[in-house]
Design an enzyme around this catalytic site. Structure first.
Site, PDB file in Angstrom:
ATOM      1  N   LYS A  13       0.834  -1.212   0.000  1.00 13.00           N
ATOM      2  CA  LYS A  13       0.000   0.000   0.000  1.00 13.00           C
ATOM      3  C   LYS A  13       0.868   1.261   0.000  1.00 13.00           C
ATOM      4  O   LYS A  13       0.645   2.175  -0.788  1.00 13.00           O
ATOM      5  CB  LYS A  13      -0.915   0.011   1.247  1.00 13.00           C
ATOM      6  CG  LYS A  13      -1.831  -1.208   1.323  1.00 13.00           C
ATOM      7  CD  LYS A  13      -2.729  -1.179   2.542  1.00 13.00           C
ATOM      8  CE  LYS A  13      -2.009  -1.355   3.859  1.00 13.00           C
ATOM      9  NZ  LYS A  13      -1.386  -2.679   4.058  1.00 13.00           N
ATOM     10  N   ARG A  87      -9.828   0.431   8.635  1.00 15.65           N
ATOM     11  CA  ARG A  87      -9.353  -0.927   8.861  1.00 15.65           C
ATOM     12  C   ARG A  87     -10.364  -1.747   9.653  1.00 15.65           C
ATOM     13  O   ARG A  87     -10.108  -2.912   9.923  1.00 15.65           O
ATOM     14  CB  ARG A  87      -8.095  -0.834   9.715  1.00 15.65           C
ATOM     15  CG  ARG A  87      -6.825  -1.344   9.057  1.00 15.65           C
ATOM     16  CD  ARG A  87      -5.738  -1.007  10.055  1.00 15.65           C
ATOM     17  NE  ARG A  87      -4.512  -1.651   9.790  1.00 15.65           N
ATOM     18  CZ  ARG A  87      -3.499  -1.097   9.141  1.00 15.65           C
ATOM     19  NH1 ARG A  87      -3.623   0.100   8.615  1.00 15.65           N
ATOM     20  NH2 ARG A  87      -2.387  -1.741   9.005  1.00 15.65           N
ATOM     21  N   ARG A 127      11.648  -5.937   4.651  1.00 12.01           N
ATOM     22  CA  ARG A 127      11.483  -4.484   4.509  1.00 12.01           C
ATOM     23  C   ARG A 127      12.483  -3.734   5.390  1.00 12.01           C
ATOM     24  O   ARG A 127      12.751  -4.106   6.523  1.00 12.01           O
ATOM     25  CB  ARG A 127      10.067  -4.071   4.901  1.00 12.01           C
ATOM     26  CG  ARG A 127       9.911  -2.548   4.966  1.00 12.01           C
ATOM     27  CD  ARG A 127       8.483  -2.089   5.038  1.00 12.01           C
ATOM     28  NE  ARG A 127       7.739  -2.739   6.083  1.00 12.01           N
ATOM     29  CZ  ARG A 127       6.414  -2.664   6.195  1.00 12.01           C
ATOM     30  NH1 ARG A 127       5.725  -1.978   5.307  1.00 12.01           N
ATOM     31  NH2 ARG A 127       5.797  -3.276   7.177  1.00 12.01           N
ATOM     32  N   ARG A 160      11.456  -2.323  10.940  1.00 12.92           N
ATOM     33  CA  ARG A 160      10.371  -1.989  11.862  1.00 12.92           C
ATOM     34  C   ARG A 160      10.223  -3.077  12.919  1.00 12.92           C
ATOM     35  O   ARG A 160      10.319  -4.260  12.600  1.00 12.92           O
ATOM     36  CB  ARG A 160       9.053  -1.861  11.081  1.00 12.92           C
ATOM     37  CG  ARG A 160       8.725  -0.456  10.673  1.00 12.92           C
ATOM     38  CD  ARG A 160       7.576  -0.365   9.697  1.00 12.92           C
ATOM     39  NE  ARG A 160       6.337  -0.997  10.084  1.00 12.92           N
ATOM     40  CZ  ARG A 160       5.204  -0.901   9.393  1.00 12.92           C
ATOM     41  NH1 ARG A 160       5.170  -0.172   8.281  1.00 12.92           N
ATOM     42  NH2 ARG A 160       4.128  -1.513   9.778  1.00 12.92           N
ATOM     43  N   ARG A 171      -0.514  -9.299  13.341  1.00 15.51           N
ATOM     44  CA  ARG A 171      -1.059  -8.322  12.384  1.00 15.51           C
ATOM     45  C   ARG A 171      -1.959  -9.015  11.355  1.00 15.51           C
ATOM     46  O   ARG A 171      -3.001  -8.493  10.976  1.00 15.51           O
ATOM     47  CB  ARG A 171       0.083  -7.581  11.668  1.00 15.51           C
ATOM     48  CG  ARG A 171       0.806  -6.611  12.599  1.00 15.51           C
ATOM     49  CD  ARG A 171       2.156  -6.215  12.055  1.00 15.51           C
ATOM     50  NE  ARG A 171       2.089  -5.433  10.838  1.00 15.51           N
ATOM     51  CZ  ARG A 171       3.124  -5.243  10.012  1.00 15.51           C
ATOM     52  NH1 ARG A 171       4.307  -5.779  10.307  1.00 15.51           N
ATOM     53  NH2 ARG A 171       2.980  -4.517   8.941  1.00 15.51           N
TER      54      ARG A 171
END
Ligand code: AP5
Length: 212
Positions: A13, A87, A127, A160, A171
């Site tokens: 996203k 969300r 990431r 992160r 998550r």
């Protein structure tokens, strides 16, 4: 016109929103970025959000909706890209009301990025972000030229905290329970569009073009 961009964690996203902004004309609201910014600066919002974000739980709706309302109030008259918001069903209903009450440019499409779970895991665990400018990299798909150093500003890159495997599974559970049902919510509104999120980012972006 405004757009909702949603999908599972790591679907891409943020990567796609960055390309949309480069095309111009829209104001980007990423609730995840706003929470991380507040956490970095130790603001009251950051302190409140930290335990949820770090553990992979959703921040309570009242806090998240209040935050988005504040951003909308400060940026009236813009076309928005809502990235990672809504969300939950209460957030989707609140957004509809905010758009109506605040005269925000209406939501034209709810664009859902579809990516298989094994790809999500690879994307999330690999990431890296720049501590200074927030640029997003991936250790295999889009590495920095110099290990650990941002190509854009030279800042240090980091992983992160919520990109560890145990937090990722929390998550994904939160996504399945609270966010996946929004597909049906937006289908019923006639706004839902599924976009295949596989392939390199430019190819994925080309699939968005008819809806921008
Ligand atoms: P948030 O930051 O929104 O996290 P997320 O939804 O889990 O999404 P991500 O940022 O992890 O992934 P992304 O889809 O943006 O993927 P990206 O482009 O970075 O939220 C974090 C937390 O904040 C939540 O867990 C929650 O606690 C809280 N929060 C936020 N919003 C909330 C809300 N509305 N309500 C309640 N709580 C909220 O890409 C991932 C990686 O893949 C990158 O390395 C990238 O380089 C790579 N990549 C991207 N696209 C491709 C591609 N096509 N091919 C190869 N690699 C790719």
């Amino acid at each position: 016109m405004s757009l909702v961009l949603f999908g599972p964690p790591g679907a891409g996203k943020g990567t796609q929103a960055a390309r949309m902004i480069r095309e111009g004309g829209k104001f980007h609201i990423s609730t995840g970025d706003l929470f991380r910014g507040a956490m970095k600066n130790n603001t009251p919002l950051g302190l409140e959000a930290k335990s949820y974000v770090d553990s992979g739980q959703l921040v309570p709706d009242s806090v998240t909706i209040g935050l988005v309302k504040e951003v909308l109030e400060n940026n009236r008259g813009q076309d928005f890209i809502f990235d990672g918001f809504p969300r939950t069903s209460p957030q989707a209903e609140a957004l509809e009301k905010l758009v109506h009450d605040m005269g925000v440019s209406p939501i034209r499409h709810a664009l859902f990025l579809e990516v298989p779970q094994e790809t999500l895991l690879t994307r999330l665990t690999g990431r890296r972000l720049c501590r200074d400018c927030g640029a997003v990299y991936h250790v295999e798909a889009s590495p920095t030229a110099v290990d650990g150093k941002c190509d854009k500003c030279g800042g240090e890159t980091y992983q992160r905290k919520d990109d560890s495997e145990d937090v990722i599974s929390t998550r994904l559970e939160a996504y399945a329970k609270s966010t996946e049902p929004l597909k049906e919510y937006y289908q019923k509104k006639g706004l839902f569009v599924a976009i295949d999120g596989q392939g390199d980012p430019d190819r994925v972006f080309a699939r968005f073009q008819p809806y921008l």
